[in-house]
Motif scaffolding. Structure first.
Motif, PDB file in Angstrom:
ATOM      1  N   TRP A 174       0.849  -1.181   0.000  1.00 30.53           N
ATOM      2  CA  TRP A 174       0.000   0.000   0.000  1.00 30.53           C
ATOM      3  C   TRP A 174       0.884   1.230   0.000  1.00 30.53           C
ATOM      4  O   TRP A 174       2.082   1.142   0.221  1.00 30.53           O
ATOM      5  CB  TRP A 174      -0.969   0.006   1.178  1.00 30.53           C
ATOM      6  CG  TRP A 174      -0.343   0.122   2.534  1.00 30.53           C
ATOM      7  CD1 TRP A 174      -0.124   1.267   3.238  1.00 30.53           C
ATOM      8  CD2 TRP A 174       0.138  -0.944   3.368  1.00 30.53           C
ATOM      9  NE1 TRP A 174       0.454   0.990   4.454  1.00 30.53           N
ATOM     10  CE2 TRP A 174       0.627  -0.366   4.553  1.00 30.53           C
ATOM     11  CE3 TRP A 174       0.191  -2.327   3.228  1.00 30.53           C
ATOM     12  CZ2 TRP A 174       1.158  -1.125   5.591  1.00 30.53           C
ATOM     13  CZ3 TRP A 174       0.726  -3.082   4.256  1.00 30.53           C
ATOM     14  CH2 TRP A 174       1.192  -2.480   5.422  1.00 30.53           C
ATOM     15  N   GLY A 175       0.279   2.351  -0.242  1.00 31.17           N
ATOM     16  CA  GLY A 175       0.986   3.618  -0.217  1.00 31.17           C
ATOM     17  C   GLY A 175       0.520   4.451   0.955  1.00 31.17           C
ATOM     18  O   GLY A 175      -0.581   4.277   1.462  1.00 31.17           O
ATOM     19  N   VAL A 176       1.387   5.340   1.376  1.00 27.25           N
ATOM     20  CA  VAL A 176       1.040   6.312   2.420  1.00 27.25           C
ATOM     21  C   VAL A 176       1.691   7.628   2.003  1.00 27.25           C
ATOM     22  O   VAL A 176       2.826   7.649   1.530  1.00 27.25           O
ATOM     23  CB  VAL A 176       1.493   5.842   3.831  1.00 27.25           C
ATOM     24  CG1 VAL A 176       2.976   5.618   3.901  1.00 27.25           C
ATOM     25  CG2 VAL A 176       1.035   6.802   4.912  1.00 27.25           C
ATOM     26  N   ARG A 177       0.942   8.681   2.124  1.00 30.93           N
ATOM     27  CA  ARG A 177       1.459   9.992   1.718  1.00 30.93           C
ATOM     28  C   ARG A 177       2.686  10.369   2.544  1.00 30.93           C
ATOM     29  O   ARG A 177       2.766  10.067   3.736  1.00 30.93           O
ATOM     30  CB  ARG A 177       0.367  11.043   1.866  1.00 30.93           C
ATOM     31  CG  ARG A 177      -0.774  10.849   0.866  1.00 30.93           C
ATOM     32  CD  ARG A 177      -1.935  11.774   1.159  1.00 30.93           C
ATOM     33  NE  ARG A 177      -1.513  13.155   1.181  1.00 30.93           N
ATOM     34  CZ  ARG A 177      -2.039  14.123   0.436  1.00 30.93           C
ATOM     35  NH1 ARG A 177      -3.012  13.844  -0.391  1.00 30.93           N
ATOM     36  NH2 ARG A 177      -1.610  15.359   0.533  1.00 30.93           N
ATOM     37  N   LEU A 178       3.622  11.041   1.900  1.00 37.48           N
ATOM     38  CA  LEU A 178       4.848  11.449   2.586  1.00 37.48           C
ATOM     39  C   LEU A 178       4.573  12.417   3.732  1.00 37.48           C
ATOM     40  O   LEU A 178       5.312  12.446   4.719  1.00 37.48           O
ATOM     41  CB  LEU A 178       5.835  12.068   1.599  1.00 37.48           C
ATOM     42  CG  LEU A 178       6.430  11.090   0.585  1.00 37.48           C
ATOM     43  CD1 LEU A 178       7.313  11.832  -0.411  1.00 37.48           C
ATOM     44  CD2 LEU A 178       7.219   9.992   1.277  1.00 37.48           C
ATOM     45  N   ASP A 179       3.499  13.186   3.630  1.00 35.52           N
ATOM     46  CA  ASP A 179       3.174  14.132   4.704  1.00 35.52           C
ATOM     47  C   ASP A 179       2.277  13.527   5.785  1.00 35.52           C
ATOM     48  O   ASP A 179       1.908  14.195   6.738  1.00 35.52           O
ATOM     49  CB  ASP A 179       2.545  15.405   4.133  1.00 35.52           C
ATOM     50  CG  ASP A 179       1.225  15.163   3.417  1.00 35.52           C
ATOM     51  OD1 ASP A 179       0.853  13.989   3.189  1.00 35.52           O
ATOM     52  OD2 ASP A 179       0.564  16.152   3.053  1.00 35.52           O
ATOM     53  N   ASN A 210       9.072   2.241   2.559  1.00 36.94           N
ATOM     54  CA  ASN A 210      10.013   2.611   1.512  1.00 36.94           C
ATOM     55  C   ASN A 210       9.564   3.918   0.899  1.00 36.94           C
ATOM     56  O   ASN A 210       8.379   4.104   0.645  1.00 36.94           O
ATOM     57  CB  ASN A 210      10.059   1.543   0.413  1.00 36.94           C
ATOM     58  CG  ASN A 210      10.482   0.198   0.949  1.00 36.94           C
ATOM     59  OD1 ASN A 210      11.498   0.083   1.608  1.00 36.94           O
ATOM     60  ND2 ASN A 210       9.683  -0.821   0.693  1.00 36.94           N
ATOM     61  N   THR A 211      10.499   4.800   0.642  1.00 35.41           N
ATOM     62  CA  THR A 211      10.160   6.050  -0.024  1.00 35.41           C
ATOM     63  C   THR A 211      10.111   5.793  -1.517  1.00 35.41           C
ATOM     64  O   THR A 211      11.077   5.305  -2.101  1.00 35.41           O
ATOM     65  CB  THR A 211      11.201   7.140   0.285  1.00 35.41           C
ATOM     66  OG1 THR A 211      11.270   7.284   1.706  1.00 35.41           O
ATOM     67  CG2 THR A 211      10.815   8.455  -0.351  1.00 35.41           C
ATOM     68  N   LYS A 212       8.974   6.115  -2.119  1.00 38.22           N
ATOM     69  CA  LYS A 212       8.800   5.912  -3.550  1.00 38.22           C
ATOM     70  C   LYS A 212       7.772   6.923  -4.027  1.00 38.22           C
ATOM     71  O   LYS A 212       6.743   7.108  -3.389  1.00 38.22           O
ATOM     72  CB  LYS A 212       8.310   4.482  -3.816  1.00 38.22           C
ATOM     73  CG  LYS A 212       8.208   4.123  -5.266  1.00 38.22           C
ATOM     74  CD  LYS A 212       7.829   2.653  -5.406  1.00 38.22           C
ATOM     75  CE  LYS A 212       7.791   2.234  -6.855  1.00 38.22           C
ATOM     76  NZ  LYS A 212       7.475   0.811  -7.003  1.00 38.22           N
ATOM     77  N   MET A 213       8.054   7.563  -5.112  1.00 36.82           N
ATOM     78  CA  MET A 213       7.117   8.518  -5.695  1.00 36.82           C
ATOM     79  C   MET A 213       6.085   7.733  -6.501  1.00 36.82           C
ATOM     80  O   MET A 213       6.434   6.796  -7.213  1.00 36.82           O
ATOM     81  CB  MET A 213       7.875   9.473  -6.619  1.00 36.82           C
ATOM     82  CG  MET A 213       7.024  10.496  -7.312  1.00 36.82           C
ATOM     83  SD  MET A 213       6.640  11.943  -6.329  1.00 36.82           S
ATOM     84  CE  MET A 213       8.224  12.541  -5.845  1.00 36.82           C
ATOM     85  N   THR A 214       4.833   8.108  -6.382  1.00 31.04           N
ATOM     86  CA  THR A 214       3.782   7.490  -7.178  1.00 31.04           C
ATOM     87  C   THR A 214       3.444   8.416  -8.331  1.00 31.04           C
ATOM     88  O   THR A 214       3.237   9.613  -8.127  1.00 31.04           O
ATOM     89  CB  THR A 214       2.517   7.254  -6.322  1.00 31.04           C
ATOM     90  OG1 THR A 214       2.860   6.403  -5.238  1.00 31.04           O
ATOM     91  CG2 THR A 214       1.411   6.622  -7.134  1.00 31.04           C
TER      92      THR A 214
END
Length: 157
Positions: free
Chosen positions: A115-120, A136-140
């Protein structure tokens, strides 16, 4: 007491409400194009599982997941699309109960969950880290039909 169950087409209207609540919270309401009728159709798809959290008969949260192919492994994985708990029920273990239910769902077939989670979203990141998730830091990136159509018109041969 919180109870978790699989959503059925009967839950389409409340899911529509909660998706809109979540989108409004994220300032993304203009991106929601699904409605209750669409939810009724989505909830019967074999690759879609939505879990509902209830307390005293009231729906207080949900998770939405899609089982999909993972090409690198040649197997499936479970993609968590949304986790949402209504504001008045946050910080009471509902999110953890929903994530435990997702884990049980994935464990049936030994699937990885992504899943993704917003960086902020720092509180969300802390919550997921407490569950043992790897962050993990990853740009979507996303490509809307309007965007890729513009691209196609500028690259037409």
């Amino acid at each position: 007491m919180v109870e978790i169950r699989e959503a059925t087409p009967v839950d389409a209207s409340v899911l529509d409400e909660m998706v809109r609540e979540l989108a409004a919270h994220e300032d993304s309401l203009e991106h929601v194009h699904v409605d209750a009728d669409a939810w009724r159709r989505l909830l019967v798809r074999p690759d879609v599982t939505v879990l509902i959290a209830e307390s005293d008969g009231a729906v207080i949260g949900f998770t939405s997941t899609v089982r999909r192919l993972h090409l690198w492994s040649g197997g499936d994985l479970l993609a968590l699309d949304d986790l949402y708990v209504r504001p008045e029920h946050r910080d009471k273990g509902v999110g953890g109960a929903l994530m435990s239910a997702v884990a049980r769902l994935a464990a049936r077939d030994g699937l990885s969950v992504i899943w993704g989670v917003r960086l902020d979203n720092h509180s969300g990141q802390r919550f997921y880290a407490r569950l043992g998730a790897t962050l993990n830091t990853k740009m979507t990136a996303s490509w809307t039909p309007d965007s890729y159509r513009r691209h196609l018109t500028t690259t037409a041969r």
